[in-house]
Design a protein around this motif. Structure first.
Motif: not given
Length: 150
Positions: A108-130
């Motif tokens: 079931g799909y519900l598109p948002y009207p323009g006023a409901m669209v909000r920006e959100r930010e995510t932050m990802t930390l990347t860790y590595v080993s061999l």
């Protein structure tokens, strides 16, 4: 809101309203949400947004992370040290929501009207080993570190 910690991994995602993120095909599920869950999710969302804002403004990014208690090294699943090599901030706009529909395999799909669209930010930390790479969502890290003790 689906920003609560639970037993399965949500590697790169910070969710807004709805549950429309990709997982394995068998990952269609629902959660019972309480007022405490919603309050906690909002608290973590605000904390993560504040953290991202502070990181963005910090002149000394490594110093900011150190002051915030973000580990430079974590242990990998094979016991090897994994080192922090990258921090990425991503902007997203949720344009609608999709969820399982009754009696069909379609969503079931519900598109948002323009006023409901909000920006959100995510932050990802990347860790590595061999032998391994691990991407850690800052919201999940902050939620784990700031979880109320029982």
């Amino acid at each position: 809101m689906h920003d609560h910690p639970h037993d399965h991994d949500h590697h790169h995602h910070h969710h807004g309203p709805g549950h429309n993120h990709s997982h394995d095909a068998d990952h269609l599920h629902s959660h019972v949400h309480t007022d405490a869950d919603a309050e906690r999710a909002e608290e973590v969302r605000v904390l993560a947004a504040t953290f991202i804002d502070g990181f963005r403004k910090a002149e000394d990014k490594p110093g900011f992370l150190k002051l915030a208690g973000i580990p430079q090294t974590i242990e990998g699943t094979d016991g090897l040290a994994m080192h922090l090599i990258d921090a990425a901030i991503t902007a997203q706009w949720q344009l609608g929501t999709a969820s399982p529909a009754f009696g069909t395999r379609e969503l079931g799909y519900l598109p948002y009207p323009g006023a409901m669209v909000r920006e959100r930010e995510t932050m990802t930390l990347t860790y590595v080993s061999l032998t391994e790479r691990k991407d850690v969502d800052i919201a999940a890290l902050l939620a784990d570190r700031n979880r109320p003790q029982r």
